[in-house]
Design an enzyme around this catalytic site. Sequence first.
Site, PDB file in Angstrom:
ATOM      1  N   GLU A 173      55.498 -26.321  29.166  1.00 28.14           N
ATOM      2  CA  GLU A 173      55.630 -25.381  30.279  1.00 28.14           C
ATOM      3  C   GLU A 173      56.543 -23.961  30.193  1.00 28.14           C
ATOM      4  OE1 GLU A 173      55.436 -27.734  33.296  1.00 28.14           O
ATOM      5  OE2 GLU A 173      52.985 -28.332  33.026  1.00 28.14           O
ATOM      6  N   GLU A 292      47.176 -30.345  30.177  1.00 25.01           N
ATOM      7  CA  GLU A 292      47.087 -31.659  30.674  1.00 25.01           C
ATOM      8  C   GLU A 292      46.124 -31.097  31.663  1.00 25.01           C
ATOM      9  OE1 GLU A 292      51.114 -31.845  32.545  1.00 25.01           O
ATOM     10  OE2 GLU A 292      51.960 -30.885  30.437  1.00 25.01           O
TER      11      GLU A 292
END
Length: 503
Positions: A173, A292
């Site tokens: 991320e 995710e």
Amino acid sequence: MPTARLTIDPHFTVGRVDRNVFGGFVEHLGRHVYDGIYEPTHPTADADGFRADVVELVKELGVSTIRYPGGNFVSGFRWEDSVGPRDERPRRLDLAWHSTETNEVGLHEFATWLDKVGSDLMLAVNLGTRGTLEALDLLEYANLPGGTALSQRRIDNGRTDAFGVKMWCLGNEMDGPWQLGHRSADDYGKIASQAAKAMRQLDPSIELVVCGSSSAHMPTFGEWERVVLTHTYDDVDYISCHAYYEEKDGDLGSFLASAVDMDGFIETVVATADHVKAVVGSEKTINISFDEWNVWYLSRFQNVDRIEGLDNWPVAPRLLEDVYSVADAVVFGNLMISLIRHADRVTSASLAQLVNVIAPIMTEPGGPAWRQTTFFPFSITSRLAQGEALELKLDAPTYRTAEYGEVPLVDAVATHDADAGRSAVFLVNRSQDEAVTLTVDIAALGDASVLEAHTLADDDVYAKNTLAEPERVAPRRNDSVRIEGGELTITLPPVSWTALSLG
């Protein structure tokens, strides 16, 4: 009663369902590792300190590859802390989750646990606070059979054979301002390209995942993917997607349609990747690692559960321990439908996470482990979805949502395994108050019969499995299913998820 119609033909395929789509994610966060998978004083603990009850549940869940050790955790992680004699490992502050990491469970111990549950290791490297050299060192330690200082260090630490890690994530991320070492797309694309090239020089057989957007709602979404892939297109195999969903402000109708958002996310990233492919003139195709995804009540963490204070760094605090309802499980099952229907491009995915932390499995220290409502769609889909994902023709009534406009009441995906002579159909009814009668044209499947028919539903869509009532919610056989004249009919209760196995 509303009606819907579905046509299944095994001649029209999307792509083979990759087993890696049924992956999981274990992060050093909250009680995931400590008190979750590892509790040496628990009555079921084995000689390595791992809870045997949790091992059995993870095996039942049917998880393939497991991404580790993060997540936000990895951007402050020094992998060297997690290997070697336990009594010599340092305690470190984990800034991502404001906790103390003891490093009692590290790379070797986690690999031992993976052997017990029958899953493969997917490693993330720290490109937040570290870089190419540390990634190379970890790769050499993990994958080189021997003959160097780092591979010998692994051997001295008790692992003669290399770990042989195939899939590697290039950070986590990195588009997120919350991430340690957060960078612009241009800066991250450059370091990801450098690390990827170097890692391939050491081990050309590995598969690499570059960070995509951490949400389709990030302000840089789309442009982030374009810039990062422009730097890395020929260096990597996958770009990641991350998405979490929660019911907001009592808007159950929009929440039940969350898979509409996931579909759009996937299709936008695919279009962007293919645009870059054309621009750079590459012959390879970049696939998606949706590494995710889950239902996560993030707003509760942000407003209630956040840990703060310079002198407050607990070990394994209770964090992100969402308790899931029937409605959550229906959305969860629908997200799995979305992943499978994009089997041509989504070839890896990781449910975030597995135990205690936004998880399908919950534990109590010294006490039981139990299945959350979301456990069932994952375990059943992982077991039944084999072979090719199919193109379907679905005709269903629609309803209006505040967030996504008009969406179908029914969503579906089907798979077909020609070698085994088996097919599977996965269905959701998003209606909050009406059952739907679904007719499925299965004539093209030949003389099919129903092998299994599972439906997850409840008169109380917010019913949950808890420590006090661990078996309150479970799938039941759907006895409404009938086959006659090449057509299958079934009644789908309101707010329900259904799986059919045909053979």
